[in-house]
Design an enzyme around this catalytic site. Structure first.
Site, short mmCIF file in Angstrom:
data_model
loop_
_atom_site.label_atom_id
_atom_site.label_comp_id
_atom_site.label_asym_id
_atom_site.label_seq_id
_atom_site.Cartn_x
_atom_site.Cartn_y
_atom_site.Cartn_z
N ARG A 51 34.76 -118.06 -38.96
CA ARG A 51 33.31 -118.05 -38.80
C ARG A 51 32.77 -116.77 -38.17
O ARG A 51 31.57 -116.60 -38.04
CB ARG A 51 32.88 -119.23 -37.92
CG ARG A 51 33.09 -120.55 -38.62
CD ARG A 51 32.92 -121.70 -37.64
NE ARG A 51 33.68 -122.85 -38.10
CZ ARG A 51 33.20 -123.77 -38.93
NH1 ARG A 51 31.96 -123.68 -39.35
NH2 ARG A 51 33.93 -124.77 -39.32
N ASP A 77 46.34 -124.76 -37.07
CA ASP A 77 47.49 -123.88 -37.32
C ASP A 77 48.82 -124.38 -36.78
O ASP A 77 49.84 -123.71 -36.94
CB ASP A 77 47.18 -122.48 -36.77
CG ASP A 77 46.70 -122.53 -35.31
OD1 ASP A 77 47.21 -123.37 -34.54
OD2 ASP A 77 45.80 -121.74 -34.95
N HIS A 129 40.23 -131.05 -36.35
CA HIS A 129 39.90 -130.56 -37.69
C HIS A 129 41.10 -130.62 -38.64
O HIS A 129 41.16 -129.90 -39.62
CB HIS A 129 39.33 -129.14 -37.61
CG HIS A 129 38.02 -129.08 -36.89
ND1 HIS A 129 37.48 -127.92 -36.37
CD2 HIS A 129 37.13 -130.06 -36.57
CE1 HIS A 129 36.33 -128.18 -35.78
NE2 HIS A 129 36.09 -129.47 -35.88
N CYS A 173 49.30 -136.14 -57.06
CA CYS A 173 50.30 -136.94 -56.36
C CYS A 173 51.39 -137.44 -57.33
O CYS A 173 51.08 -137.97 -58.39
CB CYS A 173 49.62 -138.12 -55.68
SG CYS A 173 50.75 -139.25 -54.86
N ASN A 175 36.14 -117.73 -22.77
CA ASN A 175 35.86 -117.32 -24.14
C ASN A 175 35.40 -115.87 -24.13
O ASN A 175 34.84 -115.40 -23.15
CB ASN A 175 34.78 -118.23 -24.76
CG ASN A 175 34.71 -118.10 -26.27
OD1 ASN A 175 35.73 -118.13 -26.95
ND2 ASN A 175 33.51 -117.93 -26.80
ZN LIG Z 1 49.09 -140.81 -54.26
#
Ligand SMILES: [Zn+2]
Length: 256
Positions: A35, A105, A122, A155, A221
């Site tokens: 960002r 990460d 997230h 999948c 920060n």
């Molecule tokens: Zn599946």
């Protein structure tokens, strides 16, 4: 007493310390802050990669995977930085309740913080999930399939749509993690923000929940945040430089 020492004192005295990390905490590991100015969203339109678009067409999914594939090598090769290891030391000293992170990460886990102490708001880049049956695939496995020429992986079990286990724009926040983060924020004695600009909601509400419930609030920060006014201490600096100094002081105080 300087700020570093005061924060170390707070950690020593607090029963439950929650560390909250954002993109700024991982930039020193070479992971781009998507960002920031000049970041990826200056070059790509984030709207192109929204959850709604992803669900709506095969073409959007192909674009998403192409984009995701281009980010993967940097994420896969990233190593924890001194800021991560400082948090791991807090855990080893028995001074860490949990890490709540906006990062995807996996670097807290890679630096040795146990899986159950990391709350990922997230999502994570480590897995790819089938949106149909919920089967999880290691990211490397899907990455190899993309490298081999697959455009939009499906999948193996149910042929459902698959997506990296990160939270896309417009995708609902993971319920369990969000609730758990709220609960930990409400009950901690010290809430330490490390490398987040605190602009992305609902993640950014966690420090306020902590503060409203009586916790001390520390914000480290590089740039000012909208919550600085509520903080007991604000340090503008790199977390990879500040956290190791703080933890050194914590160790000294625990020994004394
Ligand atoms: Zn599946």
């Amino acid at each position: 007493m300087n700020k570093i020492e005061t924060i170390a004192d707070m950690i020593v005295q607090s029963k439950q310390t929650v560390v909250f990390t954002g993109a700024g905490h991982s930039t020193e590991s070479g992971i781009p802050d998507l960002r920031s100015p000049g970041g990826i969203w200056d070059r790509f339109d984030p709207d192109e990669f929204s959850y709604q678009k992803f669900l709506s067409s095969e073409e959007s999914r192909e674009k998403y995977w192409e984009f995701s594939k281009s980010l993967w090598p940097a994420l896969d090769g990233a190593k924890p930085n001194p800021g991560h290891y400082a948090i791991t030391e807090l855990h080893q000293l028995g001074k860490l309740d949990c890490v709540i992170t906006q990062n995807i990460d996996d670097l807290h886990q890679k630096s040795g913080v146990p899986e159950e102490k990391v709350i990922e708001l997230h999502g994570t880049t480590k897995w790819v999930i089938c949106l149909e049956c919920g089967r999880r695939y290691p990211r490397e496995e899907i990455y190899s399939r993309l490298q081999a020429g697959e455009k939009v992986p499906r999948c193996d079990t149910c042929h459902g749509i698959m997506k990296p286990a990160t939270i896309a724009f417009g995708q609902p926040m993971p319920e369990k993690e969000t609730r758990e983060a709220q609960r930990r924020s409400a009950t901690c004695g010290l809430f330490l923000v490390a490398g987040s600009s605190l602009v992305v909601y609902p993640a950014a509400q966690m420090p306020l929940i902590a503060k409203h419930n009586g916790a001390k609030l520390v914000i480290i920060n590089l740039t000012p945040t909208p919550h600085d006014a509520y903080a007991d201490i604000v340090i503008q600096g790199k977390t990879g430089e500040m956290l190791p100094q703080i933890v050194e002081q914590v160790k000294a105080k625990l020994k004394a």
